[in-house]
Write an enzyme that holds these catalytic residues in place. Structure first.
Site, PDB file in Angstrom:
ATOM      1  N   HIS A  11      14.588  89.850  44.415  1.00  0.00           N
ATOM      2  CA  HIS A  11      14.445  88.733  45.343  1.00  0.00           C
ATOM      3  C   HIS A  11      14.904  87.476  44.636  1.00  0.00           C
ATOM      4  O   HIS A  11      14.959  87.420  43.406  1.00  0.00           O
ATOM      5  CB  HIS A  11      13.000  88.583  45.840  1.00  0.00           C
ATOM      6  CG  HIS A  11      12.001  88.272  44.777  1.00  0.00           C
ATOM      7  ND1 HIS A  11      11.664  86.993  44.407  1.00  0.00           N
ATOM      8  CD2 HIS A  11      11.267  89.081  43.974  1.00  0.00           C
ATOM      9  CE1 HIS A  11      10.758  87.029  43.443  1.00  0.00           C
ATOM     10  NE2 HIS A  11      10.496  88.274  43.153  1.00  0.00           N
ATOM     11  N   HIS A 131      14.257  91.522  31.112  1.00  0.00           N
ATOM     12  CA  HIS A 131      13.653  90.647  32.123  1.00  0.00           C
ATOM     13  C   HIS A 131      12.773  89.575  31.488  1.00  0.00           C
ATOM     14  O   HIS A 131      12.933  88.373  31.758  1.00  0.00           O
ATOM     15  CB  HIS A 131      12.841  91.508  33.092  1.00  0.00           C
ATOM     16  CG  HIS A 131      12.307  90.778  34.270  1.00  0.00           C
ATOM     17  ND1 HIS A 131      12.873  90.870  35.522  1.00  0.00           N
ATOM     18  CD2 HIS A 131      11.246  89.946  34.407  1.00  0.00           C
ATOM     19  CE1 HIS A 131      12.188  90.123  36.371  1.00  0.00           C
ATOM     20  NE2 HIS A 131      11.190  89.555  35.721  1.00  0.00           N
ATOM     21  N   HIS A 135      13.070  85.431  30.982  1.00  0.00           N
ATOM     22  CA  HIS A 135      12.043  84.438  31.310  1.00  0.00           C
ATOM     23  C   HIS A 135      11.703  83.575  30.087  1.00  0.00           C
ATOM     24  O   HIS A 135      11.611  82.342  30.187  1.00  0.00           O
ATOM     25  CB  HIS A 135      10.769  85.135  31.793  1.00  0.00           C
ATOM     26  CG  HIS A 135      10.787  85.506  33.238  1.00  0.00           C
ATOM     27  ND1 HIS A 135      11.324  84.710  34.222  1.00  0.00           N
ATOM     28  CD2 HIS A 135      10.282  86.603  33.887  1.00  0.00           C
ATOM     29  CE1 HIS A 135      11.167  85.292  35.405  1.00  0.00           C
ATOM     30  NE2 HIS A 135      10.543  86.437  35.222  1.00  0.00           N
ATOM     31  N   ASP A 337      12.247  84.687  39.367  1.00  0.00           N
ATOM     32  CA  ASP A 337      13.419  85.465  38.994  1.00  0.00           C
ATOM     33  C   ASP A 337      14.712  84.651  39.014  1.00  0.00           C
ATOM     34  O   ASP A 337      15.650  84.965  38.280  1.00  0.00           O
ATOM     35  CB  ASP A 337      13.556  86.670  39.931  1.00  0.00           C
ATOM     36  CG  ASP A 337      12.662  87.823  39.504  1.00  0.00           C
ATOM     37  OD1 ASP A 337      11.825  87.624  38.603  1.00  0.00           O
ATOM     38  OD2 ASP A 337      12.788  88.924  40.075  1.00  0.00           O
ATOM     39  N   ASN A 555       6.065  63.862  49.002  1.00  0.00           N
ATOM     40  CA  ASN A 555       7.311  64.604  48.812  1.00  0.00           C
ATOM     41  C   ASN A 555       7.089  66.060  49.181  1.00  0.00           C
ATOM     42  O   ASN A 555       6.249  66.747  48.594  1.00  0.00           O
ATOM     43  CB  ASN A 555       7.769  64.505  47.353  1.00  0.00           C
ATOM     44  CG  ASN A 555       9.015  65.331  47.072  1.00  0.00           C
ATOM     45  OD1 ASN A 555       9.681  65.809  47.987  1.00  0.00           O
ATOM     46  ND2 ASN A 555       9.338  65.492  45.809  1.00  0.00           N
ATOM     47  N   SER A 557       9.530  69.673  50.584  1.00  0.00           N
ATOM     48  CA  SER A 557      10.899  70.174  50.614  1.00  0.00           C
ATOM     49  C   SER A 557      11.544  69.945  51.985  1.00  0.00           C
ATOM     50  O   SER A 557      10.890  70.012  53.026  1.00  0.00           O
ATOM     51  CB  SER A 557      10.930  71.661  50.258  1.00  0.00           C
ATOM     52  OG  SER A 557      10.074  72.399  51.096  1.00  0.00           O
TER      53      SER A 557
END
Length: 611
Positions: A11, A131, A135, A337, A555, A557
């Protein structure tokens, strides 16, 4: 050396471009395709990053994928074998997709790259990171720290669900790990699923719902679901979960434990659901705080870097900072991700190619996370004309003055300036703004602009130099990833009747001088605005403060529920015309809703699948 990082096929696909160790561009695929959390190969994001760098894909010396597909496939197979024969049906359904996207993922990537640049030998240029190393790299390398402890926590990568280690100079060493299926991220997602929200997007809602409840289920969770040690390590009792073998996060035993059936998305929220949210948030904070404290003692370091989806839990982050085990913490703004694409590119530069690291300390190497595309005045004007918009072109001073006045007059304003943010938070480049002093602004924005649940909180953008005058926070929080209390002198004491309110009834109680951004527990998700990284946004808040005495704006999005944050001027105008946003500042152009042709109004409320 030009390195392109890619994350995809789970995703939130994304791409990032690093040139000679400097972050040049990063963007998520969803912003271009308008498909929330788009998991497909990030063709559009790659194109945007390459355009920002002024290069073609063939010019890239390395392309790095953010995880190792063989290890992930190994974990999937071993998990099903460990639980066999349970879950055999879902195993058969999943196998064709696994074979394509896990086992043969290298071929899939090579084919996609060849479709763009057919004359390159991508088998030679393509690399794979792990992975959690991706990160960790995304957390440490852009940070302003020469050395730091690193903590990454998410659902699961290949095998690891939590990792910890040390970053020093250009080197990262990870030496602590908790492996799947024991995952704090998946535990939180299980409660997201159980309370009726969508996994991988609804976790924000659970965190926002938590202050309306009391953590009365915490003892039940700690006794039955998760065994947490003093150092933050833990194990889950897997008999309550179905995510290893089934298509659900939880099972009937989980529901019996709490005495409630799974909530459907359209079912009314009850006090029980709020208490469940409060409880899993409480448990998450216990695990994260114990882990952080243990790392501070073990490593003897005073700086901490965080990444992974769990690091987006800004409430827990704020409490880690307040605990005082670390003097400073830095959280990757694209902690999920998507940020793995950036981490993979940086890991290749420093770890694979052995290049030294130059530490950016003012304030860090992320450039405020303004790493996406921007648009010229000519491009914006052409888009507005094509859309039939009516607008005025203003000087920078006039634009700021007009926008500040609109905010002071109580209007909701769309704000579209400069390069798009990288990560899930709007940080003053693709934002909807409002007056934090308004008692009705939170409800207005949620119900008539965002078309989302009324309990969802909004963040304050505050001038960095004024943050400690309004919030219990003394440090930078440029990425809206720390929660802090509103200062006591800015709060309003509750009456006895107000103190006795429960759940959503608490929502409309004015509890501070800035009620639109003060959550029911007197907390706020703070973004500090810095003149160095976003001068026009800083100037706007200064102008608003000059008019009102308040150096803060609401604020949120620039999108509606289920829609990715707007990317282009066309996206901004559509959202403007499909909501009750009353003014729009897009580049140097200023639009009032009342001036627009009513025939251009859109039914935006149902335009996107709900998240």
């Amino acid at each position: 050396m030009r390195i392109l990082g890619i994350s995809a096929f789970y995703h939130d696909s994304a791409a990032a471009l690093v040139v000679d160790g400097k972050i040049v561009a990063a963007a998520q695929e969803e912003r271009f395709t308008r498909r929330k959390q788009d998991a497909r190969f990030p063709k559009s994001a790659i194109a945007a990053c390459l355009a920002q760098g002024g290069i073609t894909l063939a010019d890239c010396d390395r392309v790095v994928f953010y995880e190792k597909p063989f290890l992930k496939f190994e974990r999937l197979i071993e998990t099903y074998l460990a639980f066999a024969p349970r879950g055999f049906g879902s195993f058969l359904k999943a196998m064709p997709l696994w074979l394509k996207e896990k086992l043969f993922l290298k071929k899939l990537l090579v084919d996609e790259l060849k479709a763009i640049a057919p004359d390159c030998d991508w088998n030679e240029r393509l690399l794979f990171s792990e992975h959690h190393y991706s990160h960790a790299a995304s957390a440490f390398y852009p940070s302003p720290f020469e050395e730091a402890a690193i903590l990454t926590m998410d659902g699961v990568g290949e095998w690891a669900a939590s990792s910890a280690g040390i970053g020093r100079g250009a080197q990262i060493t990870l030496d602590r790990e908790i492996q799947f299926p024991h995952s704090l991220g998946l535990l939180y997602s299980a409660f997201t699923y159980y309370t009726g929200f969508k996994v991988n997007s609804g976790e924000y809602k659970v965190m926002g719902l938590a202050p309306y409840g009391t953590p009365r289920f915490t003892p039940t969770i700690l006794e039955h679901l998760i065994d947490v040690k003093d150092d933050g390590s833990f194990k889950l009792d897997l008999s309550y979960f179905d995510y290893c073998t089934g298509l659900r996060m939880t099972n009937d035993r989980f529901a019996r434990l709490f005495g409630l059936p799974d909530r459907s998305a359209d079912q009314l929220l009850t006090q029980d659901h709020m208490d469940l949210a409060a409880s899993i948030q409480d448990v998450t904070e216990i695990v994260m705080r114990r882990t952080a404290s243990s790392l501070a003692k073990e490593y003897g370091l005073k700086k901490l870097c965080l990444a992974g989806g769990v690091a987006l839990n800004c409430v827990a982050n704020g409490k880690i900072l307040k605990d005082g085990d670390f003097d400073d913490i830095w959280i990757q703004p694209a902690a999920g991700d998507a940020g793995g694409a950036l981490g993979a590119a940086l890991a290749a530069w420093h770890m694979e190619l052995g290049q030294p690291r130059h530490v950016e300390t003012a304030p860090d190497a992320m450039q405020g996370a303004y790493l996406g595309p921007s648009y010229t005045d000519a491009e914006i004007e052409a888009a507005l004309i094509a859309a039939g918009a009516r607008f005025t072109k203003l000087s920078p001073e006039e634009l700021i003055a007009s926008t500040a006045k609109a905010l002071a007059d109580g209007k909701a304003v769309g704000w579209f300036q400069g390069r798009m943010e990288f990560g899930p938070r709007a940080l003053g480049a693709r934002s909807i703004l409002g007056d934090p002093r308004s008692p009705s602004m939170q409800k207005l924005l949620n119900l008539k602009v965002k078309y989302r649940e009324s309990f969802r909180p909004f963040a304050p953008s505050v001038l960095r130099e004024a943050v400690s005058d309004w919030f219990e926070l003394e440090c930078d929080s440029p990425y809206m990833l720390l929660v802090a209390g509103v200062r006591p002198e800015r709060r309003r004491a509750m009456t006895a009747d107000e103190e006795n309110l429960f759940g959503i009834d608490k929502l409309n109680v004015v509890r501070s001088d800035i009620p639109a951004v003060t959550h029911v527990d007197y907390s706020a998700r703070v973004q500090t605005v810095h003149r160095e990284t976003n001068p026009i946004y800083h100037a706007l808040i200064e102008a608003f403060a000059a008019q009102t005495g308040c150096p803060i704006v609401v604020n949120t999005s620039f999108n509606v529920r289920g829609e990715p944050i707007v990317c282009t001027p066309d996206d901004a105008f559509r959202c403007f015309m499909g909501t009750d946003i009353e003014a729009l500042a897009v580049g140097p152009f200023y639009l009032e809703k009342s001036d627009q042709d009513p025939a251009l109004a859109l039914n935006y409320k149902d335009a996107f699948e709900l998240d």
